[in-house]
Design an enzyme around this catalytic site. Structure first.
Site, mmCIF file in Angstrom:
data_model
loop_
_atom_site.group_PDB
_atom_site.id
_atom_site.type_symbol
_atom_site.label_atom_id
_atom_site.label_comp_id
_atom_site.label_asym_id
_atom_site.label_seq_id
_atom_site.Cartn_x
_atom_site.Cartn_y
_atom_site.Cartn_z
ATOM 1 N N ASP A 1 2.957 16.027 8.287
ATOM 2 C CA ASP A 1 2.826 15.048 9.362
ATOM 3 C C ASP A 1 3.117 15.796 10.649
ATOM 4 O OD1 ASP A 1 2.240 12.947 7.711
ATOM 5 O OD2 ASP A 1 4.329 12.289 7.503
ATOM 6 N N ASP B 1 -4.431 2.784 2.828
ATOM 7 C CA ASP B 1 -3.033 2.384 2.689
ATOM 8 C C ASP B 1 -3.016 1.000 2.049
ATOM 9 O OD1 ASP B 1 -2.395 4.709 3.953
ATOM 10 O OD2 ASP B 1 -1.972 3.814 5.905
#
Lengths: 209, 250
Positions: B11, B130
């Site tokens: 990330d 997601d």
């Protein structure tokens, strides 16, 4: 000493950055020169040609046609000059491709490019898989036998002569992962993405042929 | 035999790998290029990096980071985060990404998947989904789980395959960040309904979790914290999986 000239064809079929960098690293300080081929070229002025490719067979063939690369490439291959085709760059060595629409290939190695037969497979065949050598030579040495390389594809070389298959891989079925005819090589996997074994393969191709 | 892929995920904000829960308490874990290089050398099968703060200003630095990483690794690189249109995809591929992952933009405009896969080939288009349980249904969520969409998870997974996605990166927001293991139930539902590769994401905390992830028929297993914190080395995960009979690249 006259430098050997390596041609890297940009067929606008995926990124050539990785392979470009791999070649540059290998030839650094050695008597080689790298030229990117983006259009018509004089086939006699190259000692080796590498054609990487991603995506569809028909797209690469039509790109090469538009870029006026097909004709000199065919002349180059007819002379049994040194060639390394990667992924779709290997597939277009065949007679016909059946992806999207039926497309005529370069017809250097007889056979067709068709989809994996097993309908239950996860497609694309994506990830690291093992190559099994039928034979070895100065470029594809025994050290590559049973090693893993990175694959991304949904179509495979079929109806090919056994003698043209240097290595095979298993995914639902046996399929050719390295093909060879004279000085012309094709690999279904991406050596430029296959870490050290991949880089060694490119190195052998450049330095040992 | 095809190997199960172990994929560390970075990330990234600008050029730093960060860790933060819901964008709070963001902690710098290291330099993105250095970490990418390390993972490539230590046996990662692929690398995933996400721009988690894709603002206009940060984007330029992020793209430069992608370029720098592509130069030092020779394994496949998937890049995502903040991908909103075709030009974003082209930019990332030109910067050296092998695959680009689309998330919210695909949910809002599914045609983007088709356009992108026609232009660049399915093999480089990853759709990140997601998922989250909501009123006994599995739904697609966006904005890091904060917004529940109308889309039902399984039908969306089938749709993205139909529209030309080459791969699904499946994160369960019910298990992400908790380190209690992948969401096996959700992953199995997805893998049994599509025929493209699925990467499992969200929740790895132990070695056994990797094995349980493999059992969901996901062909890629993604993890961040357990690698960045040094809890596990890629080699030890592979050694463990191999002892359980899972094919891995050594």
């Amino acid at each position: 000493m006259k430098k050997k000239v390596i041609g890297l064809i940009d067929g606008q079929s995926g990124n050539i950055g990785s392979i470009n960098k791999a070649i540059k690293d290998i030839i650094k300080g050695r008597p080689y020169r790298l030229k990117i081929i983006k259009g018509h070229f004089n086939y006699a002025s190259f000692d080796k040609i590498i054609l990487p490719g991603q995506g569809a067979y028909a797209t690469l063939m039509s790109n090469l046609k538009k870029l006026k690369i097909i004709k000199p490439l065919q002349e180059y291959l007819e002379n049994n000059s040194s060639y390394l085709g990667i992924c779709v760059g290997m597939q277009i060595l065949s007679d016909w491709g059946y992806e999207d629409k039926i497309t005529r290939g370069l017809g250097v190695i007889s056979g067709d490019i068709k989809k994996f037969r097993n309908k239950k497979l996860i497609i694309p065949h994506m990830g690291w898989n093992t190559i099994n050598l039928n034979n070895d030579d100065t470029i594809i040495t025994n050290s590559f036998d049973k090693k893993d390389f990175y694959f991304v594809h949904s179509y495979i070389f079929q109806n090919i002569k056994k003698s043209d298959v240097l290595a095979f891989t298993l995914y639902g079925q046996k399929f050719p992962s390295i093909v060879k005819k004279g000085n012309i090589y094709g690999v279904q996997f991406h050596p430029e993405k296959s870490h050290k074994h991949g880089l060694n393969l490119i190195k052998n191709y450049i330095l040992k042929s | 035999m095809l190997k199960t892929r172990i994929i560390p995920c970075l990330d990234v904000i600008k050029n730093k790998v960060v860790k933060g829960v819901n964008f709070k308490n963001i902690r710098v874990m290291g330099n993105a290029v250095e970490m990418a290089k390390y993972y490539s050398l230590s046996g990662a099968d692929e690398l995933c990096m996400l721009d988690i703060n894709a603002s206009y200003q940060n984007r330029k630095t992020f793209i430069k980071t992608v370029e720098a990483i592509a130069k030092v690794i020779n394994i496949p690189l998937t890049v995502g985060g903040g991908v909103s249109d075709l030009s974003d995809i082209t930019d990332l591929l030109n910067a050296g990404a092998d695959k680009v992952s689309i998330n919210s933009a695909a949910v809002k405009n599914p045609k983007l998947i088709r356009k992108a896969s026609l232009r660049h080939g399915s093999q480089c288009i990853v759709v990140a989904i997601d998922g989250k349980r909501h009123k006994n249904k599995m739904k697609v969520v966006i904005k890091g789980g904060r917004e529940i969409t109308k889309r039902e998870l399984i039908s969306w997974a089938k749709q993205v395959q139909l529209m030309g996605a080459g791969e699904i990166l499946m994160t369960s927001m019910d298990t992400d960040g908790v380190q209690n293991g992948f969401d096996s139930n959700m992953l199995k539902k997805v893998t049994s309904n599509v025929s493209i590769p699925v990467i499992a994401s969200g929740g790895v905390g132990s070695l056994e979790h990797f094995y349980l992830g493999h059992l969901t028929k996901s062909t890629g297993l993604l993890a961040a914290s357990v690698f960045h914190s040094g809890k596990y080395k890629i080699k030890s995960v592979k050694k463990y999986l191999s002892s359980k009979g899972v094919p891995v690249r050594t």
